[in-house]
Write a protein that holds these residues in place. Structure first.
Motif, PDB file in Angstrom:
ATOM      1  N   PRO A  38       0.250  -9.555  22.587  1.00 18.18           N
ATOM      2  CA  PRO A  38       0.789  -8.646  21.573  1.00 18.18           C
ATOM      3  C   PRO A  38       0.937  -7.240  22.135  1.00 18.18           C
ATOM      4  N   SER A  39       2.112  -6.637  21.926  1.00 16.03           N
ATOM      5  CA  SER A  39       2.412  -5.365  22.581  1.00 16.03           C
ATOM      6  C   SER A  39       2.903  -4.280  21.627  1.00 16.03           C
ATOM      7  N   ARG A  40       3.116  -4.617  20.351  1.00 15.08           N
ATOM      8  CA  ARG A  40       3.646  -3.625  19.425  1.00 15.08           C
ATOM      9  C   ARG A  40       2.559  -2.655  18.977  1.00 15.08           C
ATOM     10  N   PRO A  41       2.964  -1.517  18.413  1.00 10.40           N
ATOM     11  CA  PRO A  41       1.965  -0.550  17.931  1.00 10.40           C
ATOM     12  C   PRO A  41       1.042  -1.173  16.892  1.00 10.40           C
ATOM     13  N   GLY A  42      -0.191  -0.675  16.818  1.00 11.34           N
ATOM     14  CA  GLY A  42      -1.130  -1.130  15.806  1.00 11.34           C
ATOM     15  C   GLY A  42      -0.659  -0.764  14.415  1.00 11.34           C
ATOM     16  N   VAL A  43      -1.322  -1.339  13.412  1.00  8.43           N
ATOM     17  CA  VAL A  43      -0.866  -1.173  12.037  1.00  8.43           C
ATOM     18  C   VAL A  43      -0.915   0.280  11.582  1.00  8.43           C
ATOM     19  N   VAL A  44      -1.926   1.029  11.984  1.00 12.56           N
ATOM     20  CA  VAL A  44      -2.024   2.430  11.565  1.00 12.56           C
ATOM     21  C   VAL A  44      -0.881   3.241  12.165  1.00 12.56           C
ATOM     22  N   THR A  45      -0.621   3.044  13.448  1.00 15.56           N
ATOM     23  CA  THR A  45       0.483   3.747  14.105  1.00 15.56           C
ATOM     24  C   THR A  45       1.818   3.356  13.508  1.00 15.56           C
ATOM     25  N   GLU A  46       1.998   2.058  13.247  1.00 17.77           N
ATOM     26  CA  GLU A  46       3.268   1.583  12.696  1.00 17.77           C
ATOM     27  C   GLU A  46       3.538   2.182  11.317  1.00 17.77           C
ATOM     28  N   LEU A  47       2.486   2.281  10.510  1.00 17.95           N
ATOM     29  CA  LEU A  47       2.656   2.880   9.197  1.00 17.95           C
ATOM     30  C   LEU A  47       2.952   4.370   9.285  1.00 17.95           C
ATOM     31  N   ALA A  48       2.209   5.054  10.141  1.00 17.96           N
ATOM     32  CA  ALA A  48       2.318   6.508  10.199  1.00 17.96           C
ATOM     33  C   ALA A  48       3.618   6.967  10.836  1.00 17.96           C
TER      34      ALA A  48
ATOM     35  N   LEU B   2       0.828  -1.207   0.000  1.00 20.62           N
ATOM     36  CA  LEU B   2       0.000   0.000   0.000  1.00 20.62           C
ATOM     37  C   LEU B   2       0.862   1.256   0.000  1.00 20.62           C
ATOM     38  N   VAL B   3       1.974   1.217   0.721  1.00 16.78           N
ATOM     39  CA  VAL B   3       2.893   2.362   0.728  1.00 16.78           C
ATOM     40  C   VAL B   3       3.449   2.579  -0.675  1.00 16.78           C
ATOM     41  N   ASP B   4       3.897   1.517  -1.306  1.00 18.53           N
ATOM     42  CA  ASP B   4       4.458   1.620  -2.648  1.00 18.53           C
ATOM     43  C   ASP B   4       3.422   2.126  -3.643  1.00 18.53           C
ATOM     44  N   ARG B   5       2.195   1.631  -3.552  1.00 14.16           N
ATOM     45  CA  ARG B   5       1.142   2.080  -4.467  1.00 14.16           C
ATOM     46  C   ARG B   5       0.826   3.556  -4.255  1.00 14.16           C
ATOM     47  N   ALA B   6       0.777   3.992  -2.997  1.00  9.95           N
ATOM     48  CA  ALA B   6       0.509   5.405  -2.724  1.00  9.95           C
ATOM     49  C   ALA B   6       1.604   6.281  -3.320  1.00  9.95           C
ATOM     50  N   ARG B   7       2.845   5.834  -3.186  1.00  9.70           N
ATOM     51  CA  ARG B   7       3.972   6.605  -3.717  1.00  9.70           C
ATOM     52  C   ARG B   7       3.898   6.671  -5.248  1.00  9.70           C
ATOM     53  N   ARG B   8       3.556   5.547  -5.870  1.00  3.60           N
ATOM     54  CA  ARG B   8       3.510   5.493  -7.336  1.00  3.60           C
ATOM     55  C   ARG B   8       2.311   6.250  -7.904  1.00  3.60           C
ATOM     56  N   GLN B   9       1.167   6.147  -7.222  1.00  2.00           N
ATOM     57  CA  GLN B   9      -0.063   6.728  -7.750  1.00  2.00           C
ATOM     58  C   GLN B   9      -0.270   8.173  -7.316  1.00  2.00           C
ATOM     59  N   GLY B  10       0.476   8.612  -6.290  1.00  3.10           N
ATOM     60  CA  GLY B  10       0.296   9.965  -5.784  1.00  3.10           C
ATOM     61  C   GLY B  10      -0.894  10.116  -4.876  1.00  3.10           C
ATOM     62  N   ALA B  11      -1.505   9.011  -4.494  1.00  3.59           N
ATOM     63  CA  ALA B  11      -2.647   9.019  -3.569  1.00  3.59           C
ATOM     64  C   ALA B  11      -2.786   7.624  -2.976  1.00  3.59           C
ATOM     65  N   PRO B  12      -3.163   7.520  -1.700  1.00  4.33           N
ATOM     66  CA  PRO B  12      -3.356   6.188  -1.109  1.00  4.33           C
ATOM     67  C   PRO B  12      -4.618   5.533  -1.643  1.00  4.33           C
TER      68      PRO B  12
ATOM     69  N   VAL C  81      -9.422  -3.796  11.555  1.00  5.59           N
ATOM     70  CA  VAL C  81      -8.950  -2.428  11.304  1.00  5.59           C
ATOM     71  C   VAL C  81      -9.534  -1.934   9.990  1.00  5.59           C
ATOM     72  N   PRO C  82     -10.230  -0.791   9.968  1.00  4.53           N
ATOM     73  CA  PRO C  82     -10.733  -0.268   8.691  1.00  4.53           C
ATOM     74  C   PRO C  82      -9.584  -0.051   7.714  1.00  4.53           C
ATOM     75  N   VAL C  83      -9.707  -0.652   6.543  1.00  3.18           N
ATOM     76  CA  VAL C  83      -8.600  -0.564   5.595  1.00  3.18           C
ATOM     77  C   VAL C  83      -8.455   0.856   5.061  1.00  3.18           C
ATOM     78  N   ARG C  84      -9.513   1.627   5.092  1.00  3.22           N
ATOM     79  CA  ARG C  84      -9.389   3.040   4.716  1.00  3.22           C
ATOM     80  C   ARG C  84      -8.372   3.744   5.623  1.00  3.22           C
ATOM     81  N   ASP C  85      -8.396   3.418   6.923  1.00  2.00           N
ATOM     82  CA  ASP C  85      -7.428   4.010   7.852  1.00  2.00           C
ATOM     83  C   ASP C  85      -6.016   3.512   7.565  1.00  2.00           C
ATOM     84  N   VAL C  86      -5.904   2.230   7.224  1.00  2.48           N
ATOM     85  CA  VAL C  86      -4.597   1.673   6.873  1.00  2.48           C
ATOM     86  C   VAL C  86      -4.050   2.377   5.633  1.00  2.48           C
ATOM     87  N   ALA C  87      -4.920   2.591   4.639  1.00  2.00           N
ATOM     88  CA  ALA C  87      -4.492   3.249   3.405  1.00  2.00           C
ATOM     89  C   ALA C  87      -4.041   4.682   3.670  1.00  2.00           C
TER      90      ALA C  87
END
Length: 436
Positions: A278-288, A167-177, A220-226
């Protein structure tokens, strides 16, 4: 235990190797080639290929006390059954563990059901169509006195990898998540290091014939992940949904259906029974604000200890962002050390001591985010001492939907963080507006 690990060189396998070794186990990696693998915590290595069951003959030697099968399926059901036979047969009658990796996609769409558990009947999507059959083949080994266990991970993230990296790579390539399917799609997720700890727990404590969901966050709402993936890519724009049909043109129909799969899956049973936490940050926090955003680090050696300190520094800055965005005065003040902090604000006001900072914050923060807010990203960390860090931050003005305000200048906060009683706090801060 001496553990034979398939898939040891992969994304999940690398993390499992680290955690098995940290728990005192000896990892014997099954690899396709004999090339050198630097910085691996392996006790030994065997050459074999899970796409070629015949190459596995003799892999499980009498001194192997457990098998963890992480290698992905071949796509051929007969081949994968033959692999299970080759790996499990030498364990029969021993009570030794055989841990097999499946995935929550075998459950299919969960619909209106919330946080479905391991007892839920499988309804696999096409990309994992025969996986339930392989699961049952593994679990049948319990009758042969093999401690057979199945682990079903959710969407795995962390260490900058997994599907979120796509998703990170696609956002970078497309200019939008972007995300896929429909507006309300949710993913059950798990951090790769939390998942690795689950494999250790399953290896050490799970009973024969059991299935466990490796899920840290159930839905996790995938919109938030995106949106968070866009931020990791440096793209502050609203995410947009891509139809499955259009996604299939990029990823193929099977994977597109998987990306669009809506699920709510529980990981409660393994917490309760095996004590997994499980103790690590959630996916949204980890991405951001985590491993998907590279940070330049100076003044400290490479390694897990420095990585942990950088992660802690990032959490302080993330707390600044959260407190600012939500106008949480007390939480904002909590990031400052109590003893003689200093702060020069973005408007040039110089504040000395905690009382001045507190008085100013209680006056200006409530209501300050009515029109817009900002995001804060750590870009460089210089460790002046192990307990003192200089931190460069990029501050970007955004609307409340997370989109960039193009006609507003960025800020360049600079923090001196001090570690006291195990926690990092801001000792000095300078906010500077960036001017072209």
């Amino acid at each position: 235990m001496k553990v034979l690990l398939t898939g040891a060189t992969g994304y999940i396998g690398s993390a499992v190797t680290d955690h098995l070794a940290a728990a005192g186990h000896q990892v014997v990696a099954l690899t396709r080639g004999a090339e050198q693998q630097s910085r691996r915590a392996w006790h030994g290595r065997l050459v074999g290929d899970t796409a070629d069951p015949a190459s596995l003959a003799g892999a499980v030697t009498p001194d192997i006390e457990a098998v963890v099968h992480l290698a992905p399926p071949s796509g051929d059901v007969d081949v994968d059954i033959a692999v299970i036979e080759a790996l499990a047969a030498p364990l029969r009658g021993t009570g030794r563990p055989f841990v097999y990796t499946s995935g929550v996609w075998v459950l299919g769409a969960t619909g209106e059901a919330q946080e479905v558990g391991e007892e839920t009947p499988t309804d696999p999507i096409d990309i994992v169509g025969y996986r339930p059959l392989i699961e049952q083949r593994v679990l049948a080994e319990a009758a042969e006195r093999v401690r057979a266990v199945v682990v079903r991970p959710g969407i795995v993230y962390g260490r900058g990898g997994g599907i979120p990296a796509l998703l990170v790579d696609r956002a970078r390539r497309q200019g939008a998540p972007e995300y896929y399917g429909e507006e309300g799609v949710r993913w059950p997720t798990v951090h790769v290091d939390d998942l690795a700890e689950l494999f250790v727990a399953a290896l050490e404590r799970a009973e024969a014939g059991t299935v466990w969901h490796g899920v840290g966050e159930s839905a996790v709402p995938v919109r938030d992940v995106a949106r968070a993936a866009g931020r990791a890519a440096g793209v502050l724009a609203a995410p947009h949904v891509v139809t499955v049909e259009r996604a299939a043109e990029v990823f193929g129909p099977l994977f597109a259906d998987a990306l669009a799969l809506d699920q709510s899956v529980s990981g409660a049973a393994v917490r309760r029974v095996l004590g997994w936490q499980p103790s690590r940050p959630g996916v949204v926090t980890e991405l951001a604000s985590g491993s998907y955003r590279p940070v330049e680090v100076f003044g400290a050696p490479e390694g897990p200890e420095t990585d942990a300190e950088v992660a802690a520094v990032r959490r302080v800055v993330a707390e600044v962002e959260h407190a600012q965005q939500n106008e949480l005065v007390d939480r904002f003040l909590s990031v400052f050390r109590r003893q003689d902090p200093v702060w020069t604000t973005g408007h040039g006001k110089r504040l000395s001591g905690f009382e001045e900072i507190e008085t100013f914050t209680r006056k200006v923060l409530p209501g300050a985010m009515a029109e817009s807010t900002a995001v804060y990203d750590v870009e460089r960390v210089l460790f002046l001492r192990p307990d003192v860090a200089a931190v460069n931050v990029r501050q970007q003005p955004v609307r409340h939907d997370g989109t960039r305000i193009a006609d507003r200048p960025e800020g360049r906060p600079f923090y001196i963080l001090v570690k006291e009683d195990g926690a990092w706090r801001i000792g000095a801060a300078q906010n500077t507006v960036a001017v072209d």
